[in-house]
Design a protein around this motif. Sequence first.
Motif, PDB file in Angstrom:
ATOM      1  N   CYS A  53       1.280 -75.791 -12.237  1.00  0.00           N
ATOM      2  CA  CYS A  53      -0.090 -76.258 -12.005  1.00  0.00           C
ATOM      3  C   CYS A  53      -0.091 -77.679 -11.442  1.00  0.00           C
ATOM      4  N   PHE A  54       0.855 -78.511 -11.900  1.00  0.00           N
ATOM      5  CA  PHE A  54       0.937 -79.876 -11.373  1.00  0.00           C
ATOM      6  C   PHE A  54       1.162 -79.848  -9.861  1.00  0.00           C
ATOM      7  N   ILE A  55       2.068 -78.960  -9.447  1.00  0.00           N
ATOM      8  CA  ILE A  55       2.435 -78.914  -8.026  1.00  0.00           C
ATOM      9  C   ILE A  55       1.293 -78.337  -7.197  1.00  0.00           C
ATOM     10  N   ILE A  56       0.665 -77.266  -7.719  1.00  0.00           N
ATOM     11  CA  ILE A  56      -0.454 -76.646  -6.999  1.00  0.00           C
ATOM     12  C   ILE A  56      -1.580 -77.672  -6.824  1.00  0.00           C
ATOM     13  N   GLY A  57      -1.934 -78.345  -7.920  1.00  0.00           N
ATOM     14  CA  GLY A  57      -2.981 -79.366  -7.837  1.00  0.00           C
ATOM     15  C   GLY A  57      -2.576 -80.510  -6.925  1.00  0.00           C
ATOM     16  N   GLY A  58      -1.287 -80.846  -6.964  1.00  0.00           N
ATOM     17  CA  GLY A  58      -0.798 -81.920  -6.097  1.00  0.00           C
ATOM     18  C   GLY A  58      -1.008 -81.599  -4.623  1.00  0.00           C
ATOM     19  N   PHE A  59      -0.856 -80.328  -4.232  1.00  0.00           N
ATOM     20  CA  PHE A  59      -1.098 -79.940  -2.836  1.00  0.00           C
ATOM     21  C   PHE A  59      -2.550 -80.188  -2.440  1.00  0.00           C
ATOM     22  N   VAL A  60      -3.464 -79.862  -3.344  1.00  0.00           N
ATOM     23  CA  VAL A  60      -4.887 -80.023  -3.018  1.00  0.00           C
ATOM     24  C   VAL A  60      -5.206 -81.505  -2.796  1.00  0.00           C
ATOM     25  N   SER A  61      -4.499 -82.388  -3.511  1.00  0.00           N
ATOM     26  CA  SER A  61      -4.792 -83.824  -3.367  1.00  0.00           C
ATOM     27  C   SER A  61      -4.457 -84.334  -1.969  1.00  0.00           C
ATOM     28  N   TYR A  62      -3.708 -83.575  -1.197  1.00  0.00           N
ATOM     29  CA  TYR A  62      -3.440 -83.983   0.186  1.00  0.00           C
ATOM     30  C   TYR A  62      -4.702 -83.887   1.040  1.00  0.00           C
ATOM     31  N   TYR A  63      -5.628 -82.999   0.661  1.00  0.00           N
ATOM     32  CA  TYR A  63      -6.738 -82.679   1.559  1.00  0.00           C
ATOM     33  C   TYR A  63      -8.109 -83.122   1.061  1.00  0.00           C
ATOM     34  N   LEU A  64      -8.314 -83.155  -0.237  1.00  0.00           N
ATOM     35  CA  LEU A  64      -9.671 -83.369  -0.753  1.00  0.00           C
ATOM     36  C   LEU A  64      -9.702 -84.474  -1.809  1.00  0.00           C
ATOM     37  N   THR A  65     -10.851 -85.124  -1.916  1.00  0.00           N
ATOM     38  CA  THR A  65     -11.052 -86.133  -2.960  1.00  0.00           C
ATOM     39  C   THR A  65     -11.482 -85.450  -4.258  1.00  0.00           C
ATOM     40  N   ALA A  66     -11.741 -86.258  -5.286  1.00  0.00           N
ATOM     41  CA  ALA A  66     -11.882 -85.714  -6.641  1.00  0.00           C
ATOM     42  C   ALA A  66     -12.967 -84.636  -6.787  1.00  0.00           C
ATOM     43  N   VAL A  67     -14.183 -84.943  -6.342  1.00  0.00           N
ATOM     44  CA  VAL A  67     -15.282 -83.998  -6.591  1.00  0.00           C
ATOM     45  C   VAL A  67     -15.132 -82.710  -5.772  1.00  0.00           C
ATOM     46  N   PRO A  68     -15.027 -82.818  -4.443  1.00  0.00           N
ATOM     47  CA  PRO A  68     -14.850 -81.549  -3.697  1.00  0.00           C
ATOM     48  C   PRO A  68     -13.563 -80.827  -4.056  1.00  0.00           C
ATOM     49  N   GLY A  69     -12.520 -81.572  -4.379  1.00  0.00           N
ATOM     50  CA  GLY A  69     -11.255 -80.936  -4.752  1.00  0.00           C
ATOM     51  C   GLY A  69     -11.392 -80.134  -6.029  1.00  0.00           C
ATOM     52  N   THR A  70     -12.088 -80.707  -7.010  1.00  0.00           N
ATOM     53  CA  THR A  70     -12.318 -79.977  -8.268  1.00  0.00           C
ATOM     54  C   THR A  70     -13.084 -78.687  -7.995  1.00  0.00           C
ATOM     55  N   MET A  71     -14.086 -78.793  -7.127  1.00  0.00           N
ATOM     56  CA  MET A  71     -14.893 -77.602  -6.804  1.00  0.00           C
ATOM     57  C   MET A  71     -14.055 -76.562  -6.062  1.00  0.00           C
ATOM     58  N   GLY A  76     -11.532 -71.500  -5.481  1.00  0.00           N
ATOM     59  CA  GLY A  76     -10.370 -70.767  -4.973  1.00  0.00           C
ATOM     60  C   GLY A  76      -9.741 -69.883  -6.038  1.00  0.00           C
ATOM     61  N   SER A  77      -9.689 -70.391  -7.265  1.00  0.00           N
ATOM     62  CA  SER A  77      -9.117 -69.597  -8.363  1.00  0.00           C
ATOM     63  C   SER A  77      -9.906 -68.313  -8.564  1.00  0.00           C
ATOM     64  N   LEU A  78     -11.227 -68.437  -8.551  1.00  0.00           N
ATOM     65  CA  LEU A  78     -12.070 -67.261  -8.792  1.00  0.00           C
ATOM     66  C   LEU A  78     -11.971 -66.264  -7.645  1.00  0.00           C
TER      67      LEU A  78
ATOM     68  N   ALA B  63     -19.275 -63.396 -10.327  1.00  0.00           N
ATOM     69  CA  ALA B  63     -18.419 -64.481 -10.844  1.00  0.00           C
ATOM     70  C   ALA B  63     -17.339 -64.902  -9.864  1.00  0.00           C
ATOM     71  N   THR B  64     -16.860 -63.980  -9.051  1.00  0.00           N
ATOM     72  CA  THR B  64     -15.704 -64.317  -8.209  1.00  0.00           C
ATOM     73  C   THR B  64     -16.020 -64.371  -6.711  1.00  0.00           C
ATOM     74  N   ILE B  65     -17.236 -64.026  -6.338  1.00  0.00           N
ATOM     75  CA  ILE B  65     -17.630 -64.148  -4.922  1.00  0.00           C
ATOM     76  C   ILE B  65     -18.859 -65.053  -4.801  1.00  0.00           C
ATOM     77  N   LEU B  66     -19.938 -64.656  -5.493  1.00  0.00           N
ATOM     78  CA  LEU B  66     -21.191 -65.412  -5.334  1.00  0.00           C
ATOM     79  C   LEU B  66     -21.081 -66.824  -5.918  1.00  0.00           C
ATOM     80  N   LEU B  67     -20.532 -66.923  -7.123  1.00  0.00           N
ATOM     81  CA  LEU B  67     -20.398 -68.252  -7.758  1.00  0.00           C
ATOM     82  C   LEU B  67     -19.501 -69.184  -6.943  1.00  0.00           C
ATOM     83  N   PRO B  68     -18.280 -68.735  -6.548  1.00  0.00           N
ATOM     84  CA  PRO B  68     -17.465 -69.634  -5.724  1.00  0.00           C
ATOM     85  C   PRO B  68     -18.109 -69.974  -4.389  1.00  0.00           C
ATOM     86  N   ALA B  69     -18.809 -68.987  -3.795  1.00  0.00           N
ATOM     87  CA  ALA B  69     -19.487 -69.282  -2.518  1.00  0.00           C
ATOM     88  C   ALA B  69     -20.530 -70.370  -2.722  1.00  0.00           C
TER      89      ALA B  69
END
Lengths: 489, 78
Positions: A53-71, A76-78, B63-69
């Motif tokens: 998870c550290f490495i995966i999150g570390g990749f995201v830090s290359y592209y996005l700042t804190a708020v959009p990156g968290t979103m 992406g996970s969902l 949960a996995t399409i509408l929410l992330p969108a």
Amino acid sequence: MSTEHVAPRPPAGGPHTGELAVENGWPQLRSERQWGAFTVFSTSIATAIATWCFIIGGFVSYYLTAVPGTMAIIAGSLIGMFFIVLALLPVCTKYGIDSVTSSRPQFGVRGSLLSVLIIFGTTLGWNLILFIFMGRATTSILRGFGITVPGWTTGAAGVLGILVVLAVLRGGPHKLRDLGPPIAALTLVFGVIVMVLLVHRIGISALLSAPAVAPSSDSHTNWASGLEVLIASNLSWWAYTGGIVRNSPSSRTSLWSIVVGLGLGVGAGSLAGFYAGLVIPGSGGDPTQFLVRVGGPAIGILLLLFIIIADLGTAMVGVYAAAIALRQVPGKLSTWSWQSSVVLASLPAVVLVGFFPDVVFHHFSTFLSFLGVCFGPICGIQIVDFFLLRKQRLDVAALYDFSHTGAYRFWGGVNPVGFLAFAVGVATYLYLLDPVTYQSRVPFPYLTASLPAVVVSGLAYWAGAVLVLKPLGTGGYQARPIKTNPMEQ
Amino acid sequence: MSARAPKPAAMGPAAGSAAASPPGGAASLGRLDGLIRRCAALEDPAEQGEPMNRLDYLLLALATILLPASIILIGGWL
């Protein structure tokens, strides 16, 4: 429906065959499956939260700042889990089969060797990273205490971790069920503590004002890259999900256990790496050295405990999935004892972790991208085949039927349509995104690479099945009585 | 279930298991028989896992399409 304790009935598969079915990847009857929602969830959490998870999150830090990156990490996970659920949960739970067996109707009974290779490679690769990470963390924390350690300590600590996993799994696959809940609980507790410590030490204002490490000039590309990392990472659950959900009697109770446990589990875990990547220059998402430096020995010990517990829990599920996959290979491998299969599944890791830890660790980014390349197309093909072409019904006996009349034999046991659709999906991904350099082409900034790969491979398979397989009457698509004996001619 | 005698050579992993089991006879045939019986048993919906229903699929899509969108749209707007 409560499924935590399923009342045992006389096994239709015969006496004492329940454990055999688990070990050999045979279909499990509903009455034999013992995993309820809590066990599936705890195994999922124990699998998802690890130092990757550290490495995966570390990749995201290359592209996005804190708020959009968290979103982007949460979204992406969902999204990744949507395809994993559709591709595996209904079919694996309905018939009690693992990921490899569930791919036989699409690739053929012998063609599913592709799935074995992908699962073996994936679980081996992930485990390598975890064991090496564990070894590196041990070394850096010991050094943080002022202890001088030789260079081979990283490899030795990693190999020790592998031996612990082997010792646990020697007892049989049921060890996963027994150890999943305590490992998950400890991982969650330690994970929350690490996250709180990290945010506390970094400071909210520093986190919110930290720039992305190496963003593109195009905001759409940054968003797509952040999403892609998480979608691809979650698609890699294809290798693990079948082995988990086949032990549950209900898709309904497993559904949210894996969406939350695997999907949001890796997402939430990646936030620590993401925040560390943003505010600790050069960390690449690894907060270990930073926290030891600012927190001292007590935090060092806490971190080491977290890393050991989290990584061992994940590695156990990985070795289990790899062993099950290996036992699906026709021939000698399938005759080995469970213990021998587990050793074989771990042997390459012992060599690579013990002797080449740095080389392996530094090629992780290529490896992570490779996962998305393979699993997206497989998911697309399986979803189209199971829902649209086969109407959610498989010939169970044919999954194990290697004879000339087997419904899933196709040509010589291989379905060329499945392989072609897979290749088309992989080519689509590679056109949109170079998995090594992360150089992309339109429409990647708007669609990512995994999503088009899923759709294109699914469409290609559907077209091939309708235009080739059905007219030729092969692949079990034609209406015919289903055999209940895989050896019946 | 077929009344025909099993032909172990027709099966991949299971056949291999049968052929290589030490005493070779009853134990290996018992294992094959176990696989055959469980394949037959799984044709009975009562032995199949409980499927997801329409509401489950709807909630999954939410949960996995509408929410992330929605998250992506809001994130892009911010």
